[in-house]
Design a protein around this motif. Sequence first.
Motif, short mmCIF file in Angstrom:
data_model
loop_
_atom_site.label_atom_id
_atom_site.label_comp_id
_atom_site.label_asym_id
_atom_site.label_seq_id
_atom_site.Cartn_x
_atom_site.Cartn_y
_atom_site.Cartn_z
N LEU A 1 52.67 -57.59 -63.84
CA LEU A 1 52.12 -56.63 -64.80
C LEU A 1 52.21 -55.24 -64.19
O LEU A 1 51.61 -54.97 -63.14
N MET A 2 52.94 -54.36 -64.86
CA MET A 2 53.26 -53.05 -64.31
C MET A 2 52.47 -51.94 -64.98
O MET A 2 52.31 -51.94 -66.21
N PRO A 3 52.00 -50.96 -64.21
CA PRO A 3 51.43 -49.76 -64.83
C PRO A 3 52.54 -48.94 -65.47
O PRO A 3 53.71 -49.03 -65.06
N ARG A 4 52.21 -48.18 -66.49
CA ARG A 4 53.22 -47.39 -67.19
C ARG A 4 53.93 -46.44 -66.24
O ARG A 4 55.15 -46.29 -66.26
N ASP A 5 53.18 -45.78 -65.38
CA ASP A 5 53.75 -44.89 -64.38
C ASP A 5 52.92 -45.03 -63.12
O ASP A 5 51.78 -44.56 -63.07
N PRO A 6 53.43 -45.72 -62.08
CA PRO A 6 52.64 -45.93 -60.86
C PRO A 6 52.13 -44.66 -60.22
O PRO A 6 51.16 -44.69 -59.47
N ARG A 7 52.78 -43.52 -60.49
CA ARG A 7 52.34 -42.26 -59.87
C ARG A 7 51.20 -41.62 -60.63
O ARG A 7 50.60 -40.66 -60.16
N ALA A 8 50.90 -42.13 -61.82
CA ALA A 8 49.95 -41.46 -62.71
C ALA A 8 48.57 -42.10 -62.68
O ALA A 8 47.85 -42.06 -63.65
N GLY A 9 48.20 -42.73 -61.57
CA GLY A 9 46.87 -43.30 -61.46
C GLY A 9 45.80 -42.22 -61.55
O GLY A 9 46.04 -41.03 -61.28
N LEU A 10 44.60 -42.63 -61.90
CA LEU A 10 43.50 -41.68 -62.00
C LEU A 10 43.16 -41.10 -60.63
O LEU A 10 43.34 -41.77 -59.60
N PRO A 11 42.66 -39.87 -60.58
CA PRO A 11 42.13 -39.35 -59.31
C PRO A 11 41.03 -40.26 -58.80
O PRO A 11 40.36 -40.96 -59.58
N ALA A 12 40.82 -40.26 -57.49
CA ALA A 12 39.90 -41.22 -56.86
C ALA A 12 38.50 -41.16 -57.47
O ALA A 12 37.88 -42.20 -57.72
N ARG A 13 37.98 -39.97 -57.73
CA ARG A 13 36.62 -39.87 -58.26
C ARG A 13 36.54 -40.47 -59.67
O ARG A 13 35.60 -41.21 -59.99
N LYS A 14 37.51 -40.16 -60.52
CA LYS A 14 37.49 -40.70 -61.87
C LYS A 14 37.75 -42.21 -61.87
O LYS A 14 37.21 -42.93 -62.71
N ARG A 15 38.53 -42.69 -60.92
CA ARG A 15 38.76 -44.13 -60.81
C ARG A 15 37.46 -44.83 -60.45
O ARG A 15 37.15 -45.91 -60.95
N TRP A 16 36.67 -44.21 -59.57
CA TRP A 16 35.37 -44.78 -59.21
C TRP A 16 34.47 -44.87 -60.43
O TRP A 16 33.79 -45.87 -60.65
N ILE A 17 34.47 -43.84 -61.27
CA ILE A 17 33.67 -43.86 -62.50
C ILE A 17 34.16 -44.95 -63.44
O ILE A 17 33.37 -45.74 -63.98
N ALA A 18 35.47 -45.03 -63.63
CA ALA A 18 36.04 -46.00 -64.57
C ALA A 18 35.77 -47.43 -64.16
O ALA A 18 35.60 -48.32 -65.00
N ASP A 19 35.72 -47.68 -62.86
CA ASP A 19 35.62 -49.05 -62.36
C ASP A 19 34.18 -49.54 -62.22
O ASP A 19 33.96 -50.68 -61.81
N GLN A 20 33.21 -48.69 -62.56
CA GLN A 20 31.83 -49.15 -62.50
C GLN A 20 31.59 -50.22 -63.55
O GLN A 20 31.81 -50.00 -64.75
N LEU A 21 31.14 -51.39 -63.13
CA LEU A 21 30.92 -52.50 -64.04
C LEU A 21 29.51 -52.49 -64.62
O LEU A 21 29.23 -53.19 -65.59
N GLN A 22 28.62 -51.73 -64.00
CA GLN A 22 27.23 -51.69 -64.45
C GLN A 22 26.97 -50.35 -65.15
O GLN A 22 26.79 -49.33 -64.50
N ARG A 23 26.94 -50.37 -66.48
CA ARG A 23 26.57 -49.18 -67.22
C ARG A 23 25.06 -49.15 -67.35
O ARG A 23 24.43 -50.16 -67.66
#
Length: 400
Positions: free
Chosen positions: A285-307
């Motif tokens: 399973l491939m990301p659309r553009d491997p270089r276009a990942g979220l910045p580290a801080r926003k990735r941390w926000i997105a990956d929080q499982l506990q809202r």
Amino acid sequence: MARRPTRRPPPTDHRAHGVTTAPTRDPRDVLRTARRWVVKIGSSMLTANGRGLDHDAIARWSAQIARLRDAECEVVVVSSGAVAQGMSRLALKSRPKAVHTLQAAAAVGQMGLVRAWDTALGAHHITTAQILITHDDVGNRQRYLNARNALRELLAFGVVPVVNENDTVAVDEIRLGDNDRLGAMTAGLIEADVLVILTDQQGLFTADPRTHPDATLIRDAMIDDAALTDMAGDSKGALGRGGMKTKLEAAQMAARSGAATLIAYGHHDDVLDAALRGDPVGTLLMPRDPRAGLPARKRWIADQLQRRGRLYLDSGATDALQSTGRSLLPVGVTRVEGRFQRGDVVGCIAPDGHEVARGLINYSADEVSRLLGARGADIANRLGYPGDPELIHRDNLVVR
């Protein structure tokens, strides 16, 4: 240490069988050039379906990990199996339902699990380290950064970290959910090139092959294809917590950091060697553009499982977030749910009930309830003191 290769953007995809397949250039090149790997192995693979740890299988995977290392790859292992191994040692016939019994089983099983990996990898002169994580560890920004720094330092020393959820202290409120998500989170922590999920299935099929004999294996696909969600079942084994649906969600999470995900049968002959060669094993399973990942801080926000709460938006606010990426203002919020404080992660819910974004809130739940529908000039009047014009600033907001 080998320099990590620069990723290239994938070319335009084509469609087949209703699934957005990977690019016409061989998509397996991402595996051949990957230099930082996360390998997640499920309970059913590690424990021979409940009959104790499968030491022969662990030895085979360790030999393959050693060959990855010989190819100048860095490897982190995410290993399930503590609870299942504890069940075997305590002669429990089924997975306990009581939290304290689960915690006891995890404590007993973790001893045998980490010893098995240390012995098997040590036979190849590889030093191991144990990392135990709960959601509290990654939900707190500073502790998240500490975990990231520790993992990267271990890799710099040539160590193979063995990561697991700390089931001995975890309860539902701090549980990550399953080790598929933990694998994806680890991939984000170390900015891995690829997440490999070894499971008891050959990969992702067009339908559940156990109930649909005509189902076919999906070899390569783009992770953002909506058709994949309908194809992923939600079955779970007696020993583990994750089904194919959670593996797809983990792949989506890994893609936010630019990593590809390979879901493959764990007992396939030399499966990791085959992956490194780019052989057609499992589902890639491939990301659309491997270089276009979220910045580290926003990735941390997105990956929080506990809202900690939810904000319900009107159609105008929903459109503003999705189309322009603007900050969330009080005027577009119609209802608030949950108990949260400033800085907590909350979800933004569209009128159709779907979460369209999540972010770090600037106000407590009580303050938000007083600001519903407010325009900028009304904020100070409603609160009795000056406040931020945004409920969530766009720098702290991730659109789903």
